[in-house]
Design an enzyme around this catalytic site. Structure first.
Site, mmCIF file in Angstrom:
data_model
loop_
_atom_site.group_PDB
_atom_site.id
_atom_site.type_symbol
_atom_site.label_atom_id
_atom_site.label_comp_id
_atom_site.label_asym_id
_atom_site.label_seq_id
_atom_site.Cartn_x
_atom_site.Cartn_y
_atom_site.Cartn_z
ATOM 1 N N ASP A 73 22.370 24.792 30.625
ATOM 2 C CA ASP A 73 23.679 24.513 30.052
ATOM 3 C C ASP A 73 24.651 24.205 31.187
ATOM 4 O O ASP A 73 24.434 24.604 32.326
ATOM 5 C CB ASP A 73 24.171 25.715 29.247
ATOM 6 C CG ASP A 73 25.140 25.243 28.190
ATOM 7 O OD1 ASP A 73 26.328 25.124 28.519
ATOM 8 O OD2 ASP A 73 24.715 24.948 27.070
ATOM 9 N N LYS B 63 19.396 27.834 24.964
ATOM 10 C CA LYS B 63 20.434 28.726 24.473
ATOM 11 C C LYS B 63 19.795 30.107 24.286
ATOM 12 O O LYS B 63 18.602 30.175 24.141
ATOM 13 C CB LYS B 63 20.972 28.236 23.115
ATOM 14 C CG LYS B 63 21.392 26.769 23.093
ATOM 15 C CD LYS B 63 22.797 26.592 23.573
ATOM 16 C CE LYS B 63 23.197 25.110 23.531
ATOM 17 N NZ LYS B 63 24.465 24.842 24.197
ATOM 18 N N HIS C 231 26.325 15.928 33.343
ATOM 19 C CA HIS C 231 27.023 16.455 32.173
ATOM 20 C C HIS C 231 28.517 16.195 32.333
ATOM 21 O O HIS C 231 29.028 16.215 33.442
ATOM 22 C CB HIS C 231 26.755 17.955 32.030
ATOM 23 C CG HIS C 231 27.240 18.490 30.719
ATOM 24 N ND1 HIS C 231 28.565 18.789 30.485
ATOM 25 C CD2 HIS C 231 26.599 18.742 29.562
ATOM 26 C CE1 HIS C 231 28.694 19.210 29.234
ATOM 27 N NE2 HIS C 231 27.525 19.194 28.656
ATOM 28 N N ARG C 232 29.207 15.949 31.205
ATOM 29 C CA ARG C 232 30.611 15.538 31.296
ATOM 30 C C ARG C 232 31.573 16.661 30.914
ATOM 31 O O ARG C 232 32.624 16.395 30.330
ATOM 32 C CB ARG C 232 30.836 14.304 30.415
ATOM 33 C CG ARG C 232 30.509 14.513 28.942
ATOM 34 C CD ARG C 232 30.832 13.273 28.113
ATOM 35 N NE ARG C 232 30.600 13.515 26.682
ATOM 36 C CZ ARG C 232 31.041 12.728 25.717
ATOM 37 N NH1 ARG C 232 31.727 11.637 26.020
ATOM 38 N NH2 ARG C 232 30.807 12.999 24.452
ATOM 39 N N SER D 208 23.882 14.449 22.426
ATOM 40 C CA SER D 208 23.690 15.886 22.407
ATOM 41 C C SER D 208 24.855 16.523 21.668
ATOM 42 O O SER D 208 25.984 16.086 21.803
ATOM 43 C CB SER D 208 23.621 16.378 23.852
ATOM 44 O OG SER D 208 23.840 17.750 23.929
#
Length: 459
Positions: free
Chosen positions: A193, A165, A284-285, A369
């Site tokens: 990300d 981040k 990643h969803r 997460s």
């Protein structure tokens, strides 16, 4: 005329309570909320028909095929306890309705049209039973849990990750530096990300190069294998493959994909490439809550998780039970086991409507997460066990001394929990105590504990 045209009563052909399901059928459990005045059997039958061979009227070509062989059947209806107008409708689909090895076709058939049905106020697909015969037409995860551990040489503990981040705005050089600090401090992985693709402030190729440099530098200094989930998600499948190929040329261990926004077709192509080329695949969803958050409409995440295991991925985000994103413990553990285990018994208390046999399809590591920090570590190791990836984004980078000490704090907390478990201590009840003891010999952990001692996401 040999048949009567006009709108038909689905219940006549498609509701078959006496039907015995076959081992090769795909079974679905729908939560149906019919419109007032529509009986549940009719609603269940309508779902079965419209998602298989039915159309709204009898057609001439019905005579040219065998409906008995190809139609979906609603073979059971059960009321939902404590809810007036809702029922679980069980539907069986003959295997011949589906193309082999295509999650895309499976979803188009089962959930393609019926969700807009007028007779239903709302409809949710709660679970699917994938028959062994169909499972066997999929490659599944590129590598699976055991192969991943062997590649990384990391055993007997969960893996640690961190999302870099601020997710958008860093230059590639600074991004690589953040990656290096985290890996050097003791994390196994860092992560792009989900919305980092290739934006004007940081193009994908620059990011890949700087991250590869960070990985190799951290690897050389720590003697551990490191990885960074390089997000290969792109606007076209060709561009996605180009990025994955570049990652392989750099020799990095893992790439990443957003499987719902990227689509199952793209995801399956990438998974095949990853297996052929020794890349791990992190999934990643993003967008899942659009589909799975409403309790009465959409698709439950356990179905999306099963679909991912078929399409292919080595890690998938699956909620935390403790952080900032919602997920009830038993239900979450239900689909976590669906991702990892070979065989899962039907267990309604965990939301598992069908016994699922994955035969030899590799397992997927669940990733916890979202809003987790060092104080959650005992609970996370207790809930998720060894076969998981624990990802602390702000929980690493928010450390007052910087990224590397933040990473140290997480690694120390994890090792303390693993050691406590080996000594037979109860992580659930003694968790805070275990973390407190570890702070005595780790100033980094002590500082982290101080920062996050009060934070809770409670709504």
């Amino acid at each position: 005329v040999g048949f009567k045209a006009g709108x038909k009563d689905y219940k006549l052909t498609x509701x078959t309570p006496e039907y015995e399901t076959k081992d090769t059928d795909i079974l679905a459990a729908f939560r149906x909320s019919p419109q007032p005045g529509v009986p549940p059997e009719e609603a269940g039958a309508a779902v079965a028909a419209x998602s298989s061979t039915g159309t709204w009227t009898t057609v001439w070509t019905d005579g040219x095929t065998s409906l008995x062989r190809y139609k979906g059947r609603c073979y059971g209806i059960e009321p939902v306890v404590g809810e007036e107008n809702x029922x679980i409708x069980y539907v069986x689909y003959p295997l011949d309705l589906f193309e082999e090895g295509s999650v895309t076709n499976m979803f188009t058939s089962i959930v393609g049209n019926v969700f807009g049905f007028k007779a239903l106020r709302a409809l949710r697909l709660e679970d699917l039973r994938i028959p062994v015969a169909y499972v066997k037409t999929f490659q599944g995860p590129p590598h699976g849990i055991q192969v991943e551990r062997d590649k990384l040489n990391k055993y007997g503990r969960p893996l640690l990750g961190c999302t870099i981040k601020p997710k958008l705005g860093l230059s590639a050089x600074n991004y690589g530096r953040a990656v290096y600090e985290c890996l050097r401090g003791g994390l196994d992985f860092t992560k792009d990300d989900e919305n980092v693709n290739s934006q004007p402030f940081m193009r994908w190729r620059d990011r890949f190069l700087f991250c590869a440099e960070a990985i190799y530098k951290a690897q050389a200094e720590t003697g551990e294998i490191k990885g960074h989930y390089l997000n290969a998600t792109a606007g076209t499948c060709e561009e996605m493959m180009k990025r994955a190929i570049f990652a392989r040329e750099l020799g990095v261990p893992i790439v990443m994909h957003d499987y719902l926004t990227g689509g199952f077709t793209a995801n399956t192509s990438l998974a095949h490439y990853c297996r052929d080329n020794g890349l791990l695949l992190h999934i990643h969803r993003a967008m899942h809550a659009v589909i799975d958050r409403q309790k009465n409409h959409g698709i439950h995440f356990r179905v999306l998780a099963k679909a991912l295991r078929m399409s292919g991925g080595d890690h998938i985000h699956s909620g935390t039970v403790v952080g900032k994103l919602e997920g009830e413990r038993d239900i979450t553990l239900g689909f976590v086991d669906l991702l990892r285990d070979d065989f899962i018994e039907k267990d309604r208390s965990r939301g598992i409507y069908f016994t699922q046999d994955w035969v030899s399809l590799p397992g997927v590591l669940p990733v916890a997460s979202g809003g987790i920090h060092v104080w959650h570590m005992p609970a996370l190791t207790e809930i998720f066990g060894d076969d998981s990836v624990l990802q602390f984004g702000g929980g690493t980078l928010g450390h007052p001394w910087g990224n590397a000490p933040g990473a140290v704090a997480n690694r120390v907390a994890l090792e303390a929990c693993v050691q406590a478990r080996i000594e037979g201590r109860d992580l659930a009840s003694e968790g805070n105590e275990i973390i407190r003891e570890a702070t005595k010999w780790s100033p980094e952990l002590a500082a982290a504990c101080e920062v996050w001692k009060e934070i809770k996401f409670e709504f």
